[in-house]
Design an enzyme around this catalytic site. Sequence first.
Site, PDB file in Angstrom:
ATOM      1  N   ASP A 135      -2.814  -8.029  -5.288  1.00  0.00           N
ATOM      2  CA  ASP A 135      -3.220  -6.825  -4.593  1.00  0.00           C
ATOM      3  C   ASP A 135      -3.748  -5.778  -5.567  1.00  0.00           C
ATOM      4  O   ASP A 135      -3.409  -5.797  -6.747  1.00  0.00           O
ATOM      5  CB  ASP A 135      -1.963  -6.267  -3.903  1.00  0.00           C
ATOM      6  CG  ASP A 135      -2.292  -5.411  -2.706  1.00  0.00           C
ATOM      7  OD1 ASP A 135      -3.491  -5.279  -2.375  1.00  0.00           O
ATOM      8  OD2 ASP A 135      -1.351  -4.874  -2.093  1.00  0.00           O
TER       9      ASP A 135
ATOM     10  N   LYS B 135     -14.915  -3.808   6.012  1.00  0.00           N
ATOM     11  CA  LYS B 135     -14.448  -4.694   4.934  1.00  0.00           C
ATOM     12  C   LYS B 135     -15.443  -5.804   4.707  1.00  0.00           C
ATOM     13  O   LYS B 135     -16.307  -6.058   5.550  1.00  0.00           O
ATOM     14  CB  LYS B 135     -13.096  -5.300   5.299  1.00  0.00           C
ATOM     15  CG  LYS B 135     -13.172  -6.244   6.493  1.00  0.00           C
ATOM     16  CD  LYS B 135     -11.942  -7.129   6.604  1.00  0.00           C
ATOM     17  CE  LYS B 135     -12.053  -8.045   7.818  1.00  0.00           C
ATOM     18  NZ  LYS B 135     -10.991  -9.012   7.938  1.00  0.00           N
TER      19      LYS B 135
ATOM     20  N   ARG C 201       6.147 -11.503   5.682  1.00  0.00           N
ATOM     21  CA  ARG C 201       5.606 -11.251   7.023  1.00  0.00           C
ATOM     22  C   ARG C 201       6.091 -12.344   7.955  1.00  0.00           C
ATOM     23  O   ARG C 201       6.121 -13.516   7.580  1.00  0.00           O
ATOM     24  CB  ARG C 201       4.074 -11.262   6.997  1.00  0.00           C
ATOM     25  CG  ARG C 201       3.509 -10.146   6.158  1.00  0.00           C
ATOM     26  CD  ARG C 201       2.002 -10.185   6.147  1.00  0.00           C
ATOM     27  NE  ARG C 201       1.488  -9.239   5.172  1.00  0.00           N
ATOM     28  CZ  ARG C 201       0.208  -9.126   4.836  1.00  0.00           C
ATOM     29  NH1 ARG C 201      -0.685  -9.920   5.406  1.00  0.00           N
ATOM     30  NH2 ARG C 201      -0.175  -8.247   3.939  1.00  0.00           N
TER      31      ARG C 201
ATOM     32  N   GLN D 123       0.798 -11.355  -3.092  1.00  0.00           N
ATOM     33  CA  GLN D 123      -0.607 -10.963  -3.025  1.00  0.00           C
ATOM     34  C   GLN D 123      -1.082 -10.543  -4.399  1.00  0.00           C
ATOM     35  O   GLN D 123      -0.339  -9.899  -5.135  1.00  0.00           O
ATOM     36  CB  GLN D 123      -0.757  -9.730  -2.131  1.00  0.00           C
ATOM     37  CG  GLN D 123      -0.691  -9.986  -0.662  1.00  0.00           C
ATOM     38  CD  GLN D 123      -0.973  -8.696   0.087  1.00  0.00           C
ATOM     39  OE1 GLN D 123      -0.272  -7.710  -0.082  1.00  0.00           O
ATOM     40  NE2 GLN D 123      -2.022  -8.698   0.895  1.00  0.00           N
TER      41      GLN D 123
ATOM     42  N   CYS E  30       0.792  -1.241   0.000  1.00  0.00           N
ATOM     43  CA  CYS E  30       0.000   0.000   0.000  1.00  0.00           C
ATOM     44  C   CYS E  30       0.826   1.294   0.000  1.00  0.00           C
ATOM     45  O   CYS E  30       0.575   2.166  -0.827  1.00  0.00           O
ATOM     46  CB  CYS E  30      -0.983   0.029   1.146  1.00  0.00           C
ATOM     47  SG  CYS E  30      -1.309  -1.529   1.933  1.00  0.00           S
TER      48      CYS E  30
ATOM     49  N   HIS F  47      -8.400  -1.273  -0.309  1.00  0.00           N
ATOM     50  CA  HIS F  47      -7.434  -2.348  -0.591  1.00  0.00           C
ATOM     51  C   HIS F  47      -8.247  -3.556  -0.995  1.00  0.00           C
ATOM     52  O   HIS F  47      -9.279  -3.828  -0.388  1.00  0.00           O
ATOM     53  CB  HIS F  47      -6.670  -2.807   0.648  1.00  0.00           C
ATOM     54  CG  HIS F  47      -6.079  -1.746   1.497  1.00  0.00           C
ATOM     55  ND1 HIS F  47      -4.755  -1.459   1.491  1.00  0.00           N
ATOM     56  CD2 HIS F  47      -6.631  -0.925   2.420  1.00  0.00           C
ATOM     57  CE1 HIS F  47      -4.498  -0.510   2.377  1.00  0.00           C
ATOM     58  NE2 HIS F  47      -5.622  -0.165   2.949  1.00  0.00           N
TER      59      HIS F  47
ATOM     60  N   HIS G 132      -5.213  -1.380  -5.267  1.00  0.00           N
ATOM     61  CA  HIS G 132      -5.758  -0.266  -4.502  1.00  0.00           C
ATOM     62  C   HIS G 132      -6.621   0.557  -5.422  1.00  0.00           C
ATOM     63  O   HIS G 132      -6.245   0.823  -6.560  1.00  0.00           O
ATOM     64  CB  HIS G 132      -4.637   0.569  -3.887  1.00  0.00           C
ATOM     65  CG  HIS G 132      -3.867  -0.201  -2.869  1.00  0.00           C
ATOM     66  ND1 HIS G 132      -2.655  -0.775  -3.122  1.00  0.00           N
ATOM     67  CD2 HIS G 132      -4.194  -0.543  -1.593  1.00  0.00           C
ATOM     68  CE1 HIS G 132      -2.256  -1.435  -2.044  1.00  0.00           C
ATOM     69  NE2 HIS G 132      -3.162  -1.316  -1.105  1.00  0.00           N
TER      70      HIS G 132
HETATM   71 ZN   LIG Z   1      -3.159  -2.266   0.665  1.00  0.00          ZN
END
Ligand SMILES: [Zn+2]
Length: 594
Positions: A339, A421, A319, A337, A290, A467, A341
Amino acid sequence: MAEHEHEKDHLHRLRHSVSHVMAQAVLEKFPEGKVAIGPPIEKGFYYDFELPRPLTPEDLEGIESRMREIVAEGHDFVYQEVSEDEAREIFCEQPYKLELIDGIVSAGTDEYGEPLDEAPKLSIYRSGSFVDLCRGPHVENTKEINPDAIKLLNVAGAYWRGDERRPMLQRIYGTAWESAQELEEFLAWQEEVEKRDHRRLIKDLDLLSFHEEGGAGLAYWHPLGGRIRQVIEDFWRARHREGDYEIVYTPHIGKAQLWQESGHLGFYRESMYSPMDIDGAEYFLKPMNCPFHILMYKTSLRSYRELPLRWAELGTVYRYERSGVLHGLMRVRGFTQDDAHIFCTPEQIEDEVLRVLRFSLDLLRAFGFADFHVFLSTMPEKHVGEAERWEQAQESLRKAIDVEGLPYEVDEGGGAFYGPKIDIHVKDALGRRWQLTTIQFDFNMPERFDMTYIGEDGKEHRPYMVHRALLGSLERFFGVLVEHYGGAFPVWLSPVQVVLIPIADRHVDYAYAVAEQLRAAGLWVKVDDSGERMQAKIRDAQMQKIPYMLVVGNREMDAGQVNLRRRDGEVPGAMSVDEFIALAQDAIAERCVL
Ligand SMILES: [Zn+2]
Ligand SMILES: [Zn+2]
């Protein structure tokens, strides 16, 4: 629904009660044994013990038959509240229980660190000769347990509190049902689950590996696993292009200053790896993408005309996970991910949320999932961002779920502090639910990074930020796919789609010539030119779960044909090479299982 809940409730109490009965049987056998925790879990229960020696399968049999005797003796489960002193006296020889008592007594706070209104309560449950520090609930009497519907399953190592620096305990898993038939059905299901265990299949099918000397929780994609990942990524990119996303790429490391600004060093530090020193500055491996996307957003003054921006990245993040919780591909320390945004105006939020939800469902359906369940998590007491924005975001999520007609549950107050979310769970072939998609609002980062856009009114406004990860991570998604299909992937995802099986040595050249044609047509193909007999080659191809086997002998060679046999045992028989290519390409385009 209510009845269903009630049944679940009863099974829960039943299994918890059986775990106490088991603990009694274990302590009778090992009076010096130490007990840790023993909760009911989905479809069963476990209890963790510290025992003088490792348990054998014979031990489990003995414990199980003693459990049946205890059940038949008809002991009541008796609840009692106790003072701290009483509790310490009762469990004076049980260090794990004493530690649990410390926790209950000393914490005295809720999950936000606020003091609890009432004093923490300590309670015990007695049944037979066993006494446990326990809140229950339990059944009234052991007689309610059906002795023909209980079974001990296996023993596994488990660190106390999942912490590898603490002692390794022996965890006995068991299951309990209301009827013998339910138990039998469960055991059959369990067998299927074990057969499909991705940790075994990725090894058997030569797809991926993990290496202790390379570091725990880090996946290595072999060529065949790499083929599947490539197909998934290509498909993902094509879909995102259709969905009007832009694909971006960002670095793997970033300076401490950035993670400070984003807040990660404040609230996410525990999951981040130690910093490395570069030119006297601290850098961290990224746990999320992000902040990088935000830096790119801020490279120019954004106008409302540019929004929405949809920036997607197959971003590899790292992580920290305790080694005790690592689990094949399902829980890893480095993963990619899928991912994205989304940055948009308040007016666009409703459309964007519906759009991303639909996009996600389409994507998941393409991989063969059809049954979805959604969880909506709303504003917790401690939060950032105006209530009005939360309300609007939650409404847009709720509306989108309604429009799509999906079943959903609301976790009131269960959202992260920075935004509401939705999570989408899919049901796999064995009826298990996996959380894949997350669509998460964020009212925190736009604030922290002072993100703005110029609105129609010529003034600065704060954009909405969402996200989203649809598959979750490629690693975990792959693990779910392997288990869903039991390794027998649909044709488009199969790393070897066709195997040519020459009947004798004199057919090998022809097999290679056909293979070349198939390869040119875009199929993943191999020739089994081993000296094995045809039946053995077919068995081998079936073990490798290759969708199509093409047997070639004299007749096929003379006619310029192939003889098709499918993974499921169907034998469509002889056809021309072109006919087969058309058939295979069709199955790929339609994403058929076969
Ligand atoms: Zn994010
Ligand atoms: Zn208990």
